[in-house]
Design a protein around this motif. Structure first.
Motif, PDB file in Angstrom:
ATOM      1  N   GLU A  53       0.881  -1.182   0.000  1.00 46.25           N
ATOM      2  CA  GLU A  53       0.000   0.000   0.000  1.00 46.25           C
ATOM      3  C   GLU A  53       0.911   1.222   0.000  1.00 46.25           C
ATOM      4  OE1 GLU A  53      -2.491  -0.111   3.505  1.00 46.25           O
ATOM      5  OE2 GLU A  53      -4.160  -0.915   2.343  1.00 46.25           O
ATOM      6  N   PRO A  54       0.408   2.369  -0.488  1.00 48.04           N
ATOM      7  CA  PRO A  54       1.249   3.574  -0.523  1.00 48.04           C
ATOM      8  C   PRO A  54       1.685   4.020   0.871  1.00 48.04           C
ATOM      9  CG  PRO A  54      -0.779   3.883  -1.791  1.00 48.04           C
ATOM     10  CD  PRO A  54      -0.927   2.604  -1.046  1.00 48.04           C
ATOM     11  N   SER A  55       2.819   4.680   0.930  1.00 47.02           N
ATOM     12  CA  SER A  55       3.325   5.222   2.197  1.00 47.02           C
ATOM     13  C   SER A  55       4.386   6.273   1.913  1.00 47.02           C
ATOM     14  CB  SER A  55       3.943   4.096   3.033  1.00 47.02           C
ATOM     15  OG  SER A  55       4.663   4.626   4.134  1.00 47.02           O
ATOM     16  N   THR A  56       4.409   7.298   2.721  1.00 49.06           N
ATOM     17  CA  THR A  56       5.538   8.239   2.729  1.00 49.06           C
ATOM     18  C   THR A  56       6.277   8.123   4.059  1.00 49.06           C
ATOM     19  OG1 THR A  56       4.457   9.778   1.225  1.00 49.06           O
ATOM     20  CG2 THR A  56       6.188  10.697   2.620  1.00 49.06           C
ATOM     21  N   ARG A  57       5.545   8.414   5.153  1.00 47.61           N
ATOM     22  CA  ARG A  57       6.157   8.489   6.481  1.00 47.61           C
ATOM     23  C   ARG A  57       6.759   7.153   6.945  1.00 47.61           C
ATOM     24  NH1 ARG A  57       2.661  12.567   6.051  1.00 47.61           N
ATOM     25  NH2 ARG A  57       1.729  11.031   4.689  1.00 47.61           N
ATOM     26  N   THR A  58       5.945   6.103   6.914  1.00 51.84           N
ATOM     27  CA  THR A  58       6.376   4.840   7.532  1.00 51.84           C
ATOM     28  C   THR A  58       7.545   4.235   6.758  1.00 51.84           C
ATOM     29  OG1 THR A  58       4.061   4.553   8.123  1.00 51.84           O
ATOM     30  CG2 THR A  58       5.509   2.670   8.468  1.00 51.84           C
TER      31      THR A  58
ATOM     32  N   ILE B 160       6.608  -4.932   6.491  1.00 53.82           N
ATOM     33  CA  ILE B 160       5.493  -5.242   5.580  1.00 53.82           C
ATOM     34  C   ILE B 160       4.297  -4.342   5.841  1.00 53.82           C
ATOM     35  CG2 ILE B 160       3.895  -7.026   4.765  1.00 53.82           C
ATOM     36  CD1 ILE B 160       5.905  -9.132   5.641  1.00 53.82           C
ATOM     37  N   ARG B 161       3.831  -3.682   4.791  1.00 53.07           N
ATOM     38  CA  ARG B 161       2.527  -3.004   4.809  1.00 53.07           C
ATOM     39  C   ARG B 161       1.653  -3.686   3.772  1.00 53.07           C
ATOM     40  NH1 ARG B 161       1.167   3.345   4.742  1.00 53.07           N
ATOM     41  NH2 ARG B 161       1.782   2.988   6.910  1.00 53.07           N
ATOM     42  N   HIS B 162       0.428  -4.032   4.183  1.00 52.97           N
ATOM     43  CA  HIS B 162      -0.458  -4.776   3.271  1.00 52.97           C
ATOM     44  C   HIS B 162      -1.914  -4.420   3.577  1.00 52.97           C
ATOM     45  CE1 HIS B 162      -1.962  -8.124   0.874  1.00 52.97           C
ATOM     46  NE2 HIS B 162      -0.732  -8.297   0.430  1.00 52.97           N
TER      47      HIS B 162
ATOM     48  N   ALA C  62      -4.063  -3.013  12.381  1.00 56.30           N
ATOM     49  CA  ALA C  62      -3.078  -2.502  13.362  1.00 56.30           C
ATOM     50  C   ALA C  62      -1.992  -1.682  12.671  1.00 56.30           C
ATOM     51  CB  ALA C  62      -2.438  -3.666  14.119  1.00 56.30           C
ATOM     52  N   HIS C  63      -1.506  -0.703  13.391  1.00 59.59           N
ATOM     53  CA  HIS C  63      -0.362   0.112  12.930  1.00 59.59           C
ATOM     54  C   HIS C  63       0.457   0.434  14.193  1.00 59.59           C
ATOM     55  CE1 HIS C  63       2.141   2.629  10.644  1.00 59.59           C
ATOM     56  NE2 HIS C  63       1.275   3.455  10.104  1.00 59.59           N
ATOM     57  N   PRO C  64       1.129  -0.607  14.728  1.00 64.92           N
ATOM     58  CA  PRO C  64       1.706  -0.463  16.067  1.00 64.92           C
ATOM     59  C   PRO C  64       2.830   0.561  16.177  1.00 64.92           C
ATOM     60  CG  PRO C  64       2.309  -2.587  15.078  1.00 64.92           C
ATOM     61  CD  PRO C  64       1.273  -1.984  14.196  1.00 64.92           C
ATOM     62  N   SER C  65       3.667   0.705  15.144  1.00 68.98           N
ATOM     63  CA  SER C  65       4.755   1.693  15.280  1.00 68.98           C
ATOM     64  C   SER C  65       4.198   3.110  15.288  1.00 68.98           C
ATOM     65  CB  SER C  65       5.808   1.514  14.175  1.00 68.98           C
ATOM     66  OG  SER C  65       5.259   1.726  12.897  1.00 68.98           O
ATOM     67  N   GLN C  66       3.060   3.331  14.590  1.00 68.63           N
ATOM     68  CA  GLN C  66       2.435   4.658  14.599  1.00 68.63           C
ATOM     69  C   GLN C  66       1.933   5.007  16.004  1.00 68.63           C
ATOM     70  OE1 GLN C  66       1.944   6.964  11.934  1.00 68.63           O
ATOM     71  NE2 GLN C  66       1.358   8.310  13.616  1.00 68.63           N
ATOM     72  N   SER C  67       1.266   4.042  16.660  1.00 71.87           N
ATOM     73  CA  SER C  67       0.733   4.364  17.989  1.00 71.87           C
ATOM     74  C   SER C  67       1.873   4.594  18.984  1.00 71.87           C
ATOM     75  CB  SER C  67      -0.232   3.283  18.484  1.00 71.87           C
ATOM     76  OG  SER C  67       0.414   2.043  18.568  1.00 71.87           O
TER      77      SER C  67
ATOM     78  N   PRO D  46      -1.944  11.183  12.223  1.00 68.53           N
ATOM     79  CA  PRO D  46      -0.912  10.247  11.748  1.00 68.53           C
ATOM     80  C   PRO D  46      -0.414  10.587  10.352  1.00 68.53           C
ATOM     81  CG  PRO D  46      -3.094   9.229  11.696  1.00 68.53           C
ATOM     82  CD  PRO D  46      -3.249  10.544  12.394  1.00 68.53           C
ATOM     83  N   GLY D  47      -1.204  11.356   9.594  1.00 65.29           N
ATOM     84  CA  GLY D  47      -0.856  11.675   8.219  1.00 65.29           C
ATOM     85  C   GLY D  47      -1.155  10.496   7.311  1.00 65.29           C
ATOM     86  N   PRO D  48      -1.289  10.713   6.033  1.00 66.17           N
ATOM     87  CA  PRO D  48      -1.308  12.023   5.386  1.00 66.17           C
ATOM     88  C   PRO D  48      -2.589  12.787   5.715  1.00 66.17           C
ATOM     89  CG  PRO D  48      -1.792  10.284   3.794  1.00 66.17           C
ATOM     90  CD  PRO D  48      -1.456   9.591   5.069  1.00 66.17           C
TER      91      PRO D  48
HETATM   92  N1   CP Z   1       0.944   7.488   9.167  1.00 67.84           N
HETATM   93  C1   CP Z   1       1.291   6.751   8.088  1.00 67.84           C
HETATM   94  O1   CP Z   1       1.243   5.517   8.116  1.00 67.84           O
HETATM   95  O2   CP Z   1       1.668   7.464   6.991  1.00 67.84           O
HETATM   96  P1   CP Z   1       2.149   6.827   5.619  1.00 67.84           P
HETATM   97  O3   CP Z   1       0.952   6.156   4.986  1.00 67.84           O
HETATM   98  O4   CP Z   1       2.664   7.983   4.808  1.00 67.84           O
HETATM   99  O5   CP Z   1       3.218   5.816   5.927  1.00 67.84           O
END
Ligand code: CP
Length: 300
Positions: A46-51, A99-101, A129-134, A256-258
């Motif tokens: 899945e798309p991501s910038t921050r993670t 892994i992001r899925h 879940a998004h444990p590193s974000q929390s 959490p963004g975006p």
């Molecule tokens: N908060 C977060 O997961 O952002 P990204 O989707 O840009 O990784």
């Protein structure tokens, strides 16, 4: 010892406290251990910038090599299974798999089928879940408001589809946060609640809040009947200067963004003095360093 990093529910209070302590230490000291000869691969379906970038930055700080897979051009586009991709990369010497899925539980399933030596890190699975974000969110909160047993935290928005809200519920319960309020229109109320309470009233949710976390309206996860008129949503649930008047004067505004400016949060709030959105991003690098260190050493 922490073998995989999958969800907050797998961690103890002591393990979370250790990760927070190490992340804050890295941020303040700039003294980083080195794990030379280790290699991490970013597998983002899945798309991501921050993670994605912060895992890469974290790995670089720790001397870990990083491979960013271009999944659109990988052999999965020719029908290879994800487990065969992981076996193949492991055979080349890669041991850290971020892994992001979109599928709930996919990182957990991968962790269950691979041999010793592989570390699976959940960078967000579906709505689960998004444990590193929390954890980076909690790091940001305690930097400014350390007594979590006195805090009222409000999470506002699409709680139903939010892996961030799910992981935050587990974390708030484990760390003894005084009050967690999930604010959402009824169609986005969670089916299962781990901790806290739910309200449809933004005014009630924000009343005397110490921290407000706005969630992105995740259009890509909404079924047709769950889609709302965005102008109407903004009117009722957006984090605006006006809405924040209900909260404590030193309220922390987070996201959490975006961010979708003018949908779930107004620009003057997102860019204003109560916003900690960019501090969350900064802290993300240090928290992910703490997670990688815990996986690669026997400190946990
Ligand atoms: N908060 C977060 O997961 O952002 P990204 O989707 O840009 O990784």
């Amino acid at each position: 010892m922490m073998k995989h990093f999958l969800d907050i529910s797998y961690l103890s209070y002591e393990e979370i406290q250790h990760l927070l302590d190490r992340a804050i230490y890295f941020k303040l000291s700039k003294n980083y251990p080195q794990f030379l000869k280790k290699t991490l691969v970013n597998l983002f379906y899945e798309p991501s910038t921050r993670t994605r970038v912060s895992f890469e930055m974290a790995a670089n700080h720790l001397g870990i090599r990083v491979v960013n897979m271009d999944l659109a051009r990988s052999s999965e586009s020719k029908g290879e299974l994800i487990e065969d991709t992981i076996h193949t990369l492991f055979a080349m010497g890669i041991t850290l798999f971020v892994i992001r899925h979109s599928q709930n539980g996919l990182p957990q399933a991968m962790a269950g089928i691979f041999q010793d030596g592989i570390h699976v890190i959940n960078a967000g699975d579906g709505t689960h879940a998004h444990p590193s974000q929390s954890l980076l969110d909690l790091m940001t909160i305690i930097t400014h408001k350390p007594n979590v047993d006195r805090l009222k935290i409000a999470i506002v928005g699409d709680v139903l589809h939010s892996r961030v809200a799910n992981s935050m519920q587990w974390l708030c319960a484990l760390m003894g946060v005084k009050e967690l309020v999930l604010v959402a229109p009824e169609v986005w109320h969670p089916r299962i609640l781990q901790f806290g309470r739910v309200t449809t009233s933004l005014q009630e949710g924000l009343s005397d809040a110490d921290v407000v976390i706005a969630l992105r309206v995740q259009q890509e996860r909404l079924a047709t009947e769950e889609k709302l008129d965005l102008a109407h949503y903004h009117q009722q649930y957006a984090i605006t200067t006006n809405a924040l008047a209900q909260a404590k004067s030193d309220v922390m505004v987070m996201h959490p963004g975006p961010i979708n400016r003018g949908v779930e949060i107004d620009s003057d709030v997102a860019d204003g003095p109560r916003s900690f959105i960019l501090e969350q991003v900064t802290n993300g690098v240090f928290m992910r360093m703490a997670i990688l260190e815990a996986l690669l050493s026997s400190t946990l």
